[in-house]
Write a protein that holds these residues in place. Structure first.
Motif, mmCIF file in Angstrom:
data_model
loop_
_atom_site.group_PDB
_atom_site.id
_atom_site.type_symbol
_atom_site.label_atom_id
_atom_site.label_comp_id
_atom_site.label_asym_id
_atom_site.label_seq_id
_atom_site.Cartn_x
_atom_site.Cartn_y
_atom_site.Cartn_z
ATOM 1 N N CYS A 146 0.854 -1.188 0.000
ATOM 2 C CA CYS A 146 0.000 0.000 0.000
ATOM 3 C C CYS A 146 0.892 1.240 0.000
ATOM 4 C CB CYS A 146 -0.948 -0.002 1.197
ATOM 5 S SG CYS A 146 -0.174 0.327 2.777
ATOM 6 N N LEU A 147 0.385 2.314 -0.550
ATOM 7 C CA LEU A 147 1.155 3.541 -0.747
ATOM 8 C C LEU A 147 0.764 4.556 0.325
ATOM 9 C CD1 LEU A 147 3.226 4.805 -2.709
ATOM 10 C CD2 LEU A 147 1.296 5.791 -3.944
ATOM 11 N N VAL A 148 1.768 5.101 1.019
ATOM 12 C CA VAL A 148 1.525 6.039 2.112
ATOM 13 C C VAL A 148 2.046 7.418 1.720
ATOM 14 C CG1 VAL A 148 1.904 6.525 4.552
ATOM 15 C CG2 VAL A 148 1.773 4.153 3.770
ATOM 16 N N LEU A 149 1.216 8.447 1.917
ATOM 17 C CA LEU A 149 1.586 9.837 1.646
ATOM 18 C C LEU A 149 1.570 10.599 2.968
ATOM 19 C CD1 LEU A 149 -0.751 10.452 -1.439
ATOM 20 C CD2 LEU A 149 1.559 9.516 -1.454
ATOM 21 N N ILE A 198 -0.652 12.167 8.142
ATOM 22 C CA ILE A 198 -0.839 11.246 7.024
ATOM 23 C C ILE A 198 -1.833 11.869 6.042
ATOM 24 C CG2 ILE A 198 -1.510 8.924 6.325
ATOM 25 C CD1 ILE A 198 -0.879 8.003 9.127
ATOM 26 N N VAL A 199 -1.352 12.168 4.850
ATOM 27 C CA VAL A 199 -2.226 12.766 3.829
ATOM 28 C C VAL A 199 -3.238 11.735 3.360
ATOM 29 C CG1 VAL A 199 -2.302 13.820 1.539
ATOM 30 C CG2 VAL A 199 -0.434 14.375 3.113
ATOM 31 N N ASP A 200 -2.767 10.558 3.017
ATOM 32 C CA ASP A 200 -3.676 9.504 2.561
ATOM 33 C C ASP A 200 -2.919 8.189 2.449
ATOM 34 O OD1 ASP A 200 -6.025 8.351 1.821
ATOM 35 O OD2 ASP A 200 -6.365 9.619 0.078
ATOM 36 N N ILE A 201 -3.690 7.104 2.304
ATOM 37 C CA ILE A 201 -3.138 5.765 2.094
ATOM 38 C C ILE A 201 -3.869 5.149 0.903
ATOM 39 C CG2 ILE A 201 -2.745 3.487 3.105
ATOM 40 C CD1 ILE A 201 -2.863 4.788 5.852
ATOM 41 N N LEU A 202 -3.113 4.658 -0.070
ATOM 42 C CA LEU A 202 -3.686 4.028 -1.261
ATOM 43 C C LEU A 202 -3.487 2.518 -1.184
ATOM 44 C CD1 LEU A 202 -2.447 6.450 -4.083
ATOM 45 C CD2 LEU A 202 -4.412 6.649 -2.565
#
Length: 496
Positions: free
Chosen positions: A183-186, A194-198
């Motif tokens: 998963c991608l973490v921003l 944490i801006v978002d998690i993809l």
């Protein structure tokens, strides 16, 4: 008394004052009895009997009987189950021309539910601790772990934060399924939020996500901190046209240390091969069939003291005092152990010296002029090429390929340290905070014995990490939370 069930006890409490302890908001109810059976406490509750009038015709209504409802209410965390036995009275209008019909309503539980309305909020409060698993919280509140998952999906739904000036991006291995492993973490580097998690790091996923963000917002991002992964380095060309990529020092040093560790493994295999040859010769001489042999001193050194190469010199604690080292049967101090380790391979001392040169460069040149940093880096690259050691030839290629992004990581962007007393100091841009955060999802996965629901995992992480995290004012409906395939279950035999 707050909504999460923190209760202040008082002395000389009478029966009906228990309602306050139970955090029940209804003012027209009373407690009629309390009993404890086994590990369950039963509190009997009913409405205070008052005249009821029909809402349709205002005629007096009469009772048609009482039905008892058992509502689980885990307000007391004392090891007992708490059950509220609620007497629900039905009312019928006495007017023959009216069909008025009422049932007693209570605000602390909903129709058709067996749990009080306070339970979801207590469960969510317990899930603030990311080290807690759904199973442990379910056990605490005497509910199923499936219901814990449902509460998270029903009451939590976090939106992304605005794109920051300095964006840290990295992946974490969670393996929701065979397709979505990373998963991608921003993360906003300046605030740590944490801006978002993809769900994954695929190009199509990133394209759909970043193109859904208004271009004006994306243009506010000036720096992207990342590792050497190609698609991340290409983000400014595709989506953040005013941003520049930084390959942070953490990943550069990690690349070098990992290469040195692999080299030590190769040396260790060489000595283990010598040990195996000795074992075979011993078996032939003694007519035995030993499959293993005691590690030689060389192998012991390579297994336990490789930190002499991997750690920075200034982080190794040297002591002149000689301790008895049982595994070697001798009194040795730190320096003597290091000398024995360095003698195991002709390249060890050179590797250490070359590594320390880059570590010194990495720590001393932050904030210096860009031309000065470039000159020193090119000097190191040439020196590594001339070393004739494969580790550093590969490292030199690595530095050369990402030279511009590495040089940019030495620039001071004016980000203050988090210590308020040292506001004059600035932080170096690095993905170190990101790597520290990545341990938390990994721990969640390990404690949970794996994760397979991305939305649940994302909500759990953001609920725990965001300081201003809030639950939904209007919870999601059952149709939004659960997806049903409507496929019939196949036959099975319970006796097998």
């Amino acid at each position: 008394i707050n909504v999460f069930g923190i209760i202040i006890f008082r002395k000389d409490v009478q029966m009906n004052n228990i309602i306050n302890f139970l955090c029940l908001p209804d003012n027209d109810i009373e407690v009629t009895n309390i009993e404890i059976i086994g590990d369950t406490k039963y509190v009997y509750i009913r409405k205070i009997l008052t005249p009821m009038f029909c809402p349709n015709c205002n005629y007096r209504m009469h009772s048609k009987g009482i039905r008892e409802r058992s509502i689980r209410h885990p307000i007391f965390q004392d090891g007992y189950k708490l059950v509220l036995v609620v007497s629900v009275r039905r009312w019928e209008c006495q007017n023959d021309n009216c069909d008025g019909y009422l049932v007693d309503s209570f605000s602390f539980f909903d129709k058709g539910k067996q749990l009080s309305n306070l339970t979801p909020f207590m469960v969510l409060d317990a899930l603030k601790d990311l080290n807690r698993t759904a199973a442990s919280v379910a056990l605490q509140f005497h509910i199923s772990d499936t219901l814990v998952h449902t509460y998270v999906l029903t009451y939590l739904d976090f939106k992304r934060l605005p794109m920051p000036r300095i964006l840290s991006i990295d992946e974490v291995y969670l393996e929701f399924n065979k397709a979505d492993r990373y998963c991608l973490v921003l993360i906003d580097f300046e605030t740590g939020g944490i801006v978002d998690i993809l769900p994954n790091r695929y190009g199509q996923t990133m394209e759909n996500y970043f193109l859904s963000i208004p271009r004006e917002e994306r243009l506010k991002t000036e720096i992207i901190i990342t590792d050497m992964y190609g698609p991340y380095l290409n983000l400014p060309n595709k989506y953040f046209n005013k941003a520049r990529c930084i390959v942070d020092s953490f990943h550069v040093v990690s690349f070098l240390v990992r290469s040195i560790n692999n080299y030590i493994n190769e040396v260790q295999k060489r000595y283990q091969a010598i040990d195996n040859q000795k074992r075979k010769e011993k078996n032939i001489q003694n007519n035995t069939y030993n499959k293993t042999i005691k590690d030689s001193d060389e192998v012991k050194l390579l297994k336990s003291y490789r930190f002499f190469l991997l750690k920075n010199n200034d982080e190794i604690e040297y002591s002149s005092y000689r301790y008895f080292r049982k595994r070697f049967g001798a009194y040795l101090n730190t320096q003597e152990l290091e000398n024995k380790f360095m003698e195991l391979d002709d390249n060890f001392k050179t590797i250490r010296d070359l590594k320390e040169e880059y570590i010194s460069f990495n720590s001393e040149y932050f904030g210096r002029d860009e031309d000065e940093v470039r000159s020193k880096l090119e000097e190191l690259i040439n020196k590594y090429y001339e070393s004739n050691i494969k580790i550093f030839i590969d490292f030199a290629n690595h530095l050369k390929n990402f030279k511009e992004q590495i040089i940019l990581s030495f620039k001071d962007f004016g980000v203050p340290v988090k210590d308020k007393e040292r506001e004059d100091l600035h932080r170096r841009l690095s993905n170190g905070p990101m790597e520290g955060f990545n341990l938390k999802p990994k721990n969640l996965k390990r404690n949970s014995r794996g994760v397979d629901n991305f939305e649940y995992t994302r909500n759990r992480i953001l609920w725990s990490e965001r300081e201003d995290a809030h639950i939904l004012a209007i919870p999601k409906s059952e149709k939004e939370v659960h997806t049903y395939t409507h496929k019939t279950r196949g036959p099975y035999n319970k006796n097998k």
